[in-house]
Design a protein around this motif. Structure first.
Motif, mmCIF file in Angstrom:
data_model
loop_
_atom_site.group_PDB
_atom_site.id
_atom_site.type_symbol
_atom_site.label_atom_id
_atom_site.label_comp_id
_atom_site.label_asym_id
_atom_site.label_seq_id
_atom_site.Cartn_x
_atom_site.Cartn_y
_atom_site.Cartn_z
ATOM 1 N N ASP A 37 0.727 -1.213 0.169
ATOM 2 C CA ASP A 37 -0.113 0.091 -0.027
ATOM 3 C C ASP A 37 0.731 1.312 -0.138
ATOM 4 O OD1 ASP A 37 -2.356 -1.419 0.022
ATOM 5 O OD2 ASP A 37 -2.707 -1.079 2.224
ATOM 6 N N LEU A 42 2.626 1.171 -5.510
ATOM 7 C CA LEU A 42 1.435 1.493 -6.069
ATOM 8 C C LEU A 42 1.712 2.048 -7.535
ATOM 9 C CD1 LEU A 42 -0.809 2.744 -3.169
ATOM 10 C CD2 LEU A 42 -1.032 0.423 -4.555
ATOM 11 N N LEU A 43 2.864 2.791 -7.627
ATOM 12 C CA LEU A 43 3.280 3.189 -8.879
ATOM 13 C C LEU A 43 3.624 2.510 -9.853
ATOM 14 C CD1 LEU A 43 4.831 6.833 -7.800
ATOM 15 C CD2 LEU A 43 2.654 6.639 -8.711
ATOM 16 N N LYS A 44 4.361 1.356 -9.483
ATOM 17 C CA LYS A 44 4.849 0.476 -10.381
ATOM 18 C C LYS A 44 3.882 -0.626 -10.805
ATOM 19 C CE LYS A 44 9.267 0.046 -8.024
ATOM 20 N NZ LYS A 44 10.336 -0.871 -7.153
ATOM 21 N N TRP A 45 2.820 -0.655 -10.082
ATOM 22 C CA TRP A 45 1.769 -1.433 -10.243
ATOM 23 C C TRP A 45 0.787 -0.586 -11.523
ATOM 24 C CZ3 TRP A 45 -3.462 -0.095 -9.598
ATOM 25 C CH2 TRP A 45 -4.589 -0.842 -9.887
ATOM 26 N N LYS A 46 0.737 0.518 -11.193
ATOM 27 C CA LYS A 46 0.073 1.277 -11.994
ATOM 28 C C LYS A 46 0.585 1.514 -13.488
ATOM 29 C CE LYS A 46 -3.617 3.983 -13.078
ATOM 30 N NZ LYS A 46 -4.898 3.823 -13.177
ATOM 31 N N LEU A 47 2.007 1.701 -13.289
ATOM 32 C CA LEU A 47 2.726 1.488 -14.656
ATOM 33 C C LEU A 47 2.581 0.509 -15.492
ATOM 34 C CD1 LEU A 47 5.744 3.752 -13.614
ATOM 35 C CD2 LEU A 47 3.972 4.493 -15.153
ATOM 36 N N GLU A 48 2.702 -0.527 -14.734
ATOM 37 C CA GLU A 48 2.685 -2.063 -15.395
ATOM 38 C C GLU A 48 1.324 -2.371 -15.878
ATOM 39 O OE1 GLU A 48 4.180 -5.601 -16.824
ATOM 40 O OE2 GLU A 48 5.402 -4.059 -16.025
ATOM 41 N N LYS A 49 0.186 -1.777 -15.164
ATOM 42 C CA LYS A 49 -1.037 -2.099 -16.073
ATOM 43 C C LYS A 49 -1.206 -1.298 -17.030
ATOM 44 C CE LYS A 49 -5.951 -1.114 -14.453
ATOM 45 N NZ LYS A 49 -6.690 -0.626 -13.694
ATOM 46 N N GLY A 50 -0.790 0.123 -17.244
ATOM 47 C CA GLY A 50 -0.908 0.711 -18.326
ATOM 48 C C GLY A 50 -0.121 -0.009 -19.323
ATOM 49 N N ARG A 51 1.145 -0.292 -19.222
ATOM 50 C CA ARG A 51 2.003 -0.992 -20.152
ATOM 51 C C ARG A 51 1.171 -2.254 -21.057
ATOM 52 N NH1 ARG A 51 7.374 -0.355 -18.551
ATOM 53 N NH2 ARG A 51 6.701 -1.423 -16.862
ATOM 54 N N GLU A 53 -2.160 -2.788 -20.927
ATOM 55 C CA GLU A 53 -3.120 -2.302 -21.740
ATOM 56 C C GLU A 53 -2.733 -1.690 -23.087
ATOM 57 O OE1 GLU A 53 -5.145 0.818 -19.135
ATOM 58 O OE2 GLU A 53 -6.061 -1.093 -17.954
#
Length: 78
Positions: A37, A42-51, A53
Motif C-alpha cells: 500500500d 502502487l506506482l509500479k503496479w499502475k505503470l505495469e497495468k498501463g503498459r 493495456e
C-alpha cells in the motif's frame, strides 16, 4: 494578503512540507502501512497495468522487419 516569505519561496516551502508529511505518514510505525500500500509499489503496479493495456491495444504481435530487404528495395528505387 502579503506573501509570507516571497512569491517563489512560499510554494517551494509548501511542496517540501507536503512531501515531508507524506514521508512521515508512510514511515511512522504507528500508521504501519503494509508494503503493497505504499507509494512506490502502487506506482509500479499502475505503470505495469498501463503498459499491459497499451500492448493489448496495439496487438502485442512483434513484427519482424527485414532491414536488409528494405535497404535493397531503397537502393533499387535510386
Amino acid at each position: 494578503m502579503a506573501p509570507l516569505l516571497s512569491r517563489t519561496l512560499d510554494p517551494v516551502l509548501g511542496v517540501c512540507t507536503g512531501i515531508f508529511a507524506y514521508y512521515l505518514y508512510e514511515s511512522h510505525p504507528r500508521t504501519a502501512l503494509p508494503e503493497q500500500d505504499r507509494l512506490l509499489p502502487l506506482l509500479k503496479w499502475k505503470l505495469e497495468k498501463g503498459r499491459k493495456e497499451r500492448e493489448a491495444a496495439l496487438g502485442a504481435e512483434d513484427e519482424v522487419i527485414d532491414w536488409k530487404a528494405l535497404a535493397a528495395v531503397a537502393e533499387e528505387k535510386k
